[in-house]
Design a protein around this motif. Structure first.
Motif, PDB file in Angstrom:
ATOM      1  N   GLY A  55      47.693  14.973  68.164  1.00  0.00           N
ATOM      2  CA  GLY A  55      47.846  15.426  66.795  1.00  0.00           C
ATOM      3  C   GLY A  55      47.136  16.738  66.506  1.00  0.00           C
ATOM      4  O   GLY A  55      46.955  17.109  65.351  1.00  0.00           O
ATOM      5  N   ASN A  56      46.734  17.437  67.548  1.00  0.00           N
ATOM      6  CA  ASN A  56      46.014  18.700  67.378  1.00  0.00           C
ATOM      7  C   ASN A  56      47.021  19.818  67.136  1.00  0.00           C
ATOM      8  O   ASN A  56      47.479  20.474  68.055  1.00  0.00           O
ATOM      9  CB  ASN A  56      45.149  18.993  68.603  1.00  0.00           C
ATOM     10  N   THR A  57      47.325  20.046  65.876  1.00  0.00           N
ATOM     11  CA  THR A  57      48.370  20.978  65.487  1.00  0.00           C
ATOM     12  C   THR A  57      47.835  22.266  64.867  1.00  0.00           C
ATOM     13  O   THR A  57      48.589  23.212  64.702  1.00  0.00           O
ATOM     14  CB  THR A  57      49.317  20.312  64.474  1.00  0.00           C
ATOM     15  N   GLN A  58      46.563  22.277  64.516  1.00  0.00           N
ATOM     16  CA  GLN A  58      45.998  23.448  63.845  1.00  0.00           C
ATOM     17  C   GLN A  58      44.985  24.143  64.752  1.00  0.00           C
ATOM     18  O   GLN A  58      44.303  23.488  65.560  1.00  0.00           O
ATOM     19  CB  GLN A  58      45.334  23.033  62.537  1.00  0.00           C
ATOM     20  N   LYS A  59      44.876  25.429  64.599  1.00  0.00           N
ATOM     21  CA  LYS A  59      43.915  26.198  65.387  1.00  0.00           C
ATOM     22  C   LYS A  59      42.506  25.633  65.158  1.00  0.00           C
ATOM     23  O   LYS A  59      42.112  25.378  64.037  1.00  0.00           O
ATOM     24  CB  LYS A  59      43.965  27.673  64.985  1.00  0.00           C
ATOM     25  N   GLY A  60      41.812  25.407  66.246  1.00  0.00           N
ATOM     26  CA  GLY A  60      40.455  24.868  66.170  1.00  0.00           C
ATOM     27  C   GLY A  60      40.360  23.356  66.307  1.00  0.00           C
ATOM     28  O   GLY A  60      39.271  22.806  66.425  1.00  0.00           O
ATOM     29  N   ASP A  61      41.509  22.674  66.308  1.00  0.00           N
ATOM     30  CA  ASP A  61      41.489  21.209  66.417  1.00  0.00           C
ATOM     31  C   ASP A  61      40.876  20.732  67.727  1.00  0.00           C
ATOM     32  O   ASP A  61      40.245  19.676  67.767  1.00  0.00           O
ATOM     33  CB  ASP A  61      42.896  20.630  66.292  1.00  0.00           C
ATOM     34  N   GLY A  62      41.062  21.470  68.804  1.00  0.00           N
ATOM     35  CA  GLY A  62      40.525  21.048  70.098  1.00  0.00           C
ATOM     36  C   GLY A  62      39.020  20.884  70.067  1.00  0.00           C
ATOM     37  O   GLY A  62      38.473  19.925  70.618  1.00  0.00           O
ATOM     38  N   VAL A  63      38.338  21.797  69.425  1.00  0.00           N
ATOM     39  CA  VAL A  63      36.880  21.727  69.291  1.00  0.00           C
ATOM     40  C   VAL A  63      36.506  20.744  68.196  1.00  0.00           C
ATOM     41  O   VAL A  63      35.633  19.888  68.376  1.00  0.00           O
ATOM     42  CB  VAL A  63      36.292  23.126  68.999  1.00  0.00           C
ATOM     43  N   ARG A  64      37.153  20.859  67.041  1.00  0.00           N
ATOM     44  CA  ARG A  64      36.808  20.039  65.879  1.00  0.00           C
ATOM     45  C   ARG A  64      36.937  18.546  66.172  1.00  0.00           C
ATOM     46  O   ARG A  64      36.125  17.744  65.725  1.00  0.00           O
ATOM     47  CB  ARG A  64      37.681  20.410  64.688  1.00  0.00           C
TER      48      ARG A  64
END
Length: 163
Positions: A55-64
């Protein structure tokens, strides 16, 4: 937070499942030492950024939304599922869970952040089997740390004799 997770998901009703959950959590947290995945932003970005399966669809989701809590819950979708449960079933309104992700949830909700994943993946039924390989594959996606997970499951069987 842990007792609430067990009551919410039913892990407090089955001894084998409880032992399996404890053993998987012990491995995932390096014997309860880390409630946040070990790594740096570059690692989390390379591993998780843009992963639609998480569900990582937005920039920065990987870290967040890197690994968090007792099972190292990962990804926007898993965080959202837990937040939705906490909001809808308990009336908890804490937007910091989604706004800050791992940086906040690991410290404040180290077990509750796992509820959505446990429920959505029917992990209680998986753990009831007592099959360490199966439980590991479902939680980890592979067999990372299988021997350590077996060690903790055997220890749990010897130490935890009733619920």
């Amino acid at each position: 937070d842990f007792n609430d997770l067990c009551a919410t998901t039913g892990f407090d009703q089955d001894l084998t499942a409880f032992r399996m959950l404890i053993s998987q959590m012990a491995h995932e947290t390096a014997n309860w030492k880390y409630m946040k995945e070990i790594g740096n932003p570059a690692y989390f970005t390379s591993m998780y950024e843009g992963r639609s399966d998480l569900g990582n669809t937005q920039k920065g989701d990987g870290v967040r939304y890197s690994g968090c809590g007792a099972i190292q819950c990962t990804g926007r979708a898993n965080f959202q599922a837990s937040y939705d449960y906490l909001h809808e079933k308990r009336g908890l309104n804490d937007p910091r869970i989604m706004a800050e992700g791992t940086a906040y949830a690991a410290d404040v909700y180290p077990f509750s952040i796992c509820i959505g994943w446990l429920i959505n993946n029917n992990y209680l039924e998986v753990c009831k089997t007592g099959d360490v390989e199966y439980a590991t594959r479902i939680l980890n996606g592979g067999y990372n740390g299988l021997e350590d997970r077996r060690y903790w499951f055997n220890k749990a069987k010897n130490v935890i004799t009733s619920l």
